[in-house]
Design a protein around this motif. Structure first.
Motif, mmCIF file in Angstrom:
data_model
loop_
_atom_site.group_PDB
_atom_site.id
_atom_site.type_symbol
_atom_site.label_atom_id
_atom_site.label_comp_id
_atom_site.label_asym_id
_atom_site.label_seq_id
_atom_site.Cartn_x
_atom_site.Cartn_y
_atom_site.Cartn_z
ATOM 1 N N ALA A 66 -9.662 -5.069 -8.534
ATOM 2 C CA ALA A 66 -9.389 -6.344 -7.854
ATOM 3 C C ALA A 66 -7.910 -6.598 -7.620
ATOM 4 O O ALA A 66 -7.545 -7.407 -6.778
ATOM 5 C CB ALA A 66 -9.998 -7.496 -8.641
ATOM 6 N N CYS A 67 -7.009 -5.942 -8.369
ATOM 7 C CA CYS A 67 -5.578 -6.185 -8.146
ATOM 8 C C CYS A 67 -4.978 -5.089 -7.273
ATOM 9 O O CYS A 67 -3.760 -5.070 -7.052
ATOM 10 C CB CYS A 67 -4.834 -6.291 -9.472
ATOM 11 S SG CYS A 67 -4.699 -4.723 -10.346
ATOM 12 N N GLY A 68 -5.811 -4.159 -6.814
ATOM 13 C CA GLY A 68 -5.314 -3.109 -5.929
ATOM 14 C C GLY A 68 -4.411 -2.104 -6.623
ATOM 15 O O GLY A 68 -3.557 -1.504 -5.988
ATOM 16 N N THR A 72 -3.036 -5.539 -13.160
ATOM 17 C CA THR A 72 -3.112 -6.952 -13.543
ATOM 18 C C THR A 72 -4.543 -7.463 -13.661
ATOM 19 O O THR A 72 -4.753 -8.567 -14.143
ATOM 20 C CB THR A 72 -2.347 -7.859 -12.541
ATOM 21 O OG1 THR A 72 -2.855 -7.609 -11.226
ATOM 22 C CG2 THR A 72 -0.850 -7.616 -12.559
ATOM 23 N N CYS A 73 -5.540 -6.666 -13.217
ATOM 24 C CA CYS A 73 -6.916 -7.180 -13.313
ATOM 25 C C CYS A 73 -7.692 -6.547 -14.460
ATOM 26 O O CYS A 73 -8.628 -7.151 -14.982
ATOM 27 C CB CYS A 73 -7.669 -6.970 -11.992
ATOM 28 S SG CYS A 73 -8.125 -5.257 -11.644
ATOM 29 N N GLY A 74 -7.352 -5.342 -14.831
ATOM 30 C CA GLY A 74 -8.051 -4.675 -15.939
ATOM 31 C C GLY A 74 -9.471 -4.243 -15.602
ATOM 32 O O GLY A 74 -10.244 -3.882 -16.486
ATOM 33 N N LEU A 75 -9.835 -4.249 -14.301
ATOM 34 C CA LEU A 75 -11.230 -3.925 -13.937
ATOM 35 C C LEU A 75 -11.479 -2.426 -13.769
ATOM 36 O O LEU A 75 -12.611 -1.989 -13.725
ATOM 37 C CB LEU A 75 -11.597 -4.615 -12.623
ATOM 38 C CG LEU A 75 -11.769 -6.133 -12.646
ATOM 39 C CD1 LEU A 75 -12.140 -6.627 -11.265
ATOM 40 C CD2 LEU A 75 -12.843 -6.530 -13.646
ATOM 41 N N CYS A 76 -10.409 -1.624 -13.659
ATOM 42 C CA CYS A 76 -10.573 -0.236 -13.214
ATOM 43 C C CYS A 76 -10.759 0.746 -14.390
ATOM 44 O O CYS A 76 -10.329 1.886 -14.307
ATOM 45 C CB CYS A 76 -9.369 0.172 -12.377
ATOM 46 S SG CYS A 76 -7.842 0.108 -13.307
ATOM 47 N N LYS A 77 -11.425 0.258 -15.446
ATOM 48 C CA LYS A 77 -11.526 1.094 -16.655
ATOM 49 C C LYS A 77 -12.470 2.288 -16.480
ATOM 50 O O LYS A 77 -13.442 2.218 -15.736
ATOM 51 C CB LYS A 77 -12.029 0.239 -17.820
ATOM 52 C CG LYS A 77 -10.980 -0.757 -18.281
ATOM 53 C CD LYS A 77 -11.485 -1.601 -19.413
ATOM 54 C CE LYS A 77 -10.406 -2.600 -19.809
ATOM 55 N NZ LYS A 77 -10.881 -3.603 -20.741
ATOM 56 N N SER A 107 -7.787 3.329 -14.563
ATOM 57 C CA SER A 107 -7.689 4.450 -13.611
ATOM 58 C C SER A 107 -6.528 4.281 -12.635
ATOM 59 O O SER A 107 -6.066 5.255 -12.043
ATOM 60 C CB SER A 107 -9.000 4.618 -12.838
ATOM 61 O OG SER A 107 -9.289 3.462 -12.109
ATOM 62 N N CYS A 108 -6.023 3.050 -12.465
ATOM 63 C CA CYS A 108 -4.884 2.887 -11.536
ATOM 64 C C CYS A 108 -3.582 3.338 -12.183
ATOM 65 O O CYS A 108 -2.587 3.539 -11.481
ATOM 66 C CB CYS A 108 -4.771 1.441 -11.065
ATOM 67 S SG CYS A 108 -4.285 0.265 -12.326
ATOM 68 N N GLN A 109 -3.573 3.520 -13.503
ATOM 69 C CA GLN A 109 -2.336 3.871 -14.195
ATOM 70 C C GLN A 109 -2.293 5.341 -14.610
ATOM 71 O O GLN A 109 -1.256 5.843 -15.026
ATOM 72 C CB GLN A 109 -2.164 2.981 -15.442
ATOM 73 C CG GLN A 109 -2.061 1.496 -15.102
ATOM 74 C CD GLN A 109 -0.918 1.194 -14.161
ATOM 75 O OE1 GLN A 109 0.236 1.487 -14.459
ATOM 76 N NE2 GLN A 109 -1.220 0.642 -12.985
HETATM 77 S S1 FES Z 1 -6.860 -1.884 -10.421
HETATM 78 FE FE1 FES Z 1 -6.363 -3.726 -11.449
HETATM 79 S S2 FES Z 1 -5.743 -3.015 -13.390
HETATM 80 FE FE2 FES Z 1 -6.195 -1.206 -12.349
#
Ligand code: FES
Ligand SMILES: Cc1cc2nc3c(=O)[nH]c(=O)nc-3n(C[C@H](O)[C@H](O)[C@H](O)COP(=O)(O)OP(=O)(O)OC[C@H]3O[C@@H](n4cnc5c(N)ncnc54)[C@H](O)[C@@H]3O)c2cc1C
Length: 361
Positions: A66-68, A72-77, A107-109
């Motif tokens: 959600a934060c692209g 900042t959203c923590g959804l991409c686990k 996964s974004c990191q």
């Molecule tokens: S996409 Fe939002 S924290 Fe990874």
């Protein structure tokens, strides 16, 4: 001849540097082909050394984000089994001790710098990218809009009542999550309910620029907040603002089954101008004695002539529910509202495992 000698030495030095850089990149795992093994049974060869999130998306595997990708959203686990390097400081706020021990990461990191083995929930492999066209827009309140999207390619989306989709804002690199507000049987068109956040990137686009006929890319469906269909427990639903969206989808689904479960639905707003779909849900409560609707205003104005429930939604819930030890709760709205509501539900003996929520953060 001497005037040729200097440039030749320079070129030679540059070639050597380039070779050294290539070798260094190879040694670090960059550039060349790598293998990502997903859930033991799927193998994808990749060239990119970008984030796992974007690499998977290039291969049509869509992880919620959600934060692209801004951590900042923590959804991409996802679960990292092998490769991927150490946890980064940007991931730390989103991972509790249990998750770290299990290898859960954002996964974004995580960069794809070497071969990796990962695990992602099977449902996520069903999330797809959808080309859509906006077919209807309606102002529900002064700051909330309903937007209907006609699914073009693929031409339908199957989703569970309560799940969300992600909207890609065209032209800027912004992706945001929005709960699906429509009936899950309407698979060719889905509706989102979007509240304007002051200076918000996605919501300003939706409220100020989006028009009927516009082409928009959505991905989904996502999320583990959805109606537990096998359960027949009494239900408490609590929402504020645009949090009405997934509850609307859940209630449409139950209505189509003649409301087989007892449902109390609490909706919190500030003043009367923040209410919407009130008539629709009051009508539903007349049709089905099993369903009770409690719209509540925290700061009603004199001109509102409000005769319904008054107070913070937590207080309204507190005084209108009894023992919840056998009940199930569905909460949707701001993180603050959800945390406060969970405290009230706990006071009424709800079991932790029977509380489902989506925090709109
Ligand atoms: S996409 Fe939002 S924290 Fe990874
Ligand atoms: C699972 C999930 C489902 C969601 N479903 C819905 C939905 O159905 N309808 C809906 O309207 N929104 C929903 N959201 C919130 C939505 O994803 C966006 O966060 C929100 O629309 C703001 O996006 P923006 O780009 O306009 O704001 P941004 O540009 O991201 O933010 C601008 C500023 O506003 C702050 N901010 C961000 N979000 C909020 C907020 N919700 N309230 C107050 N301040 C905020 C930010 O901290 C920032 O300072 C959902 C979020 C999640 C995680």
């Amino acid at each position: 001849m001497e005037y040729l000698f200097v440039p030749l030495i320079l070129i030679g030095v540059l070639v050597v540097i380039a070779i050294l850089l290539l070798l260094a990149e190879k040694a670090l795992g960059g550039g060349g082909e790598k293998i990502i093994q997903i859930n033991e049974d799927q193998i994808i060869p990749v060239k990119s050394d970008g984030s796992l999130l974007s690499t998977l998306s290039e291969h049509k595997i869509f992880i919620p984000s959600a934060c692209g990708g801004k951590a900042t959203c923590g959804l991409c686990k996802f679960k990292l089994i092998e490769g991927g390097g150490e946890i980064k400081p940007t991931e730390e706020p989103f991972l509790n001790a249990e998750e770290r021990a299990e290898g859960i990461r954002l996964s974004c990191q995580v960069k794809v710098r070497d071969n990796m083995k990962i695990e992602i929930p099977k449902e996520l492999l069903n999330a797809k990218e959808y080309k859509t066209k906006v077919s209807y827009i309606e102002d529900l309140t002064h700051d909330i809009k309903l937007v209907r999207f006609k699914m073009i390619d693929p031409d339908h989306m199957n989703f569970k009542p309560g799940q969300y989709a992600q909207l890609n804002v065209p032209g800027i690199d912004v992706i945001r999550a929005y709960s699906i507000a429509s009936n899950p049987k309407d698979i060719h068109e889905i509706e989102l309910i979007i509240r304007q956040v002051p200076s918000g990137k996605a919501t300003t686009f939706v409220h100020k620029a989006l028009e009927v006929g516009d082409k928009i890319t959505l991905t989904g469906p996502y999320g583990d907040f959805y109606l537990q269909e096998e359960s027949n427990r009494d239900m408490i639903c609590i929402a504020g603002g645009s949090g009405k969206a997934p509850i609307r989808s859940i209630l449409y689904y139950l209505r189509d089954q003649n409301m087989p479960r007892k449902v109390k639905y609490f909706f919190g707003a500030k003043t009367k101008k923040d209410l919407y779909y009130t008539e629709e849900f009051l009508e539903l409560s007349k049709e089905f004695p099993n369903f009770e609707y409690y719209p509540a205003l925290s700061e009603p104005l004199p001109e509102d002539n409000w005769t319904g429930q008054v107070g913070l939604i937590t207080d309204v819930v507190d005084r209108n529910i009894g023992d919840l030890s056998e009940a199930e709760a569905y909460l949707c709205g701001s993180p603050g509202m959800i945390n406060a509501c969970i405290k009230v539900l706990n006071k009424h003996e709800i079991r932790k495992e029977n509380v489902y929520y989506d925090k709109f953060s």
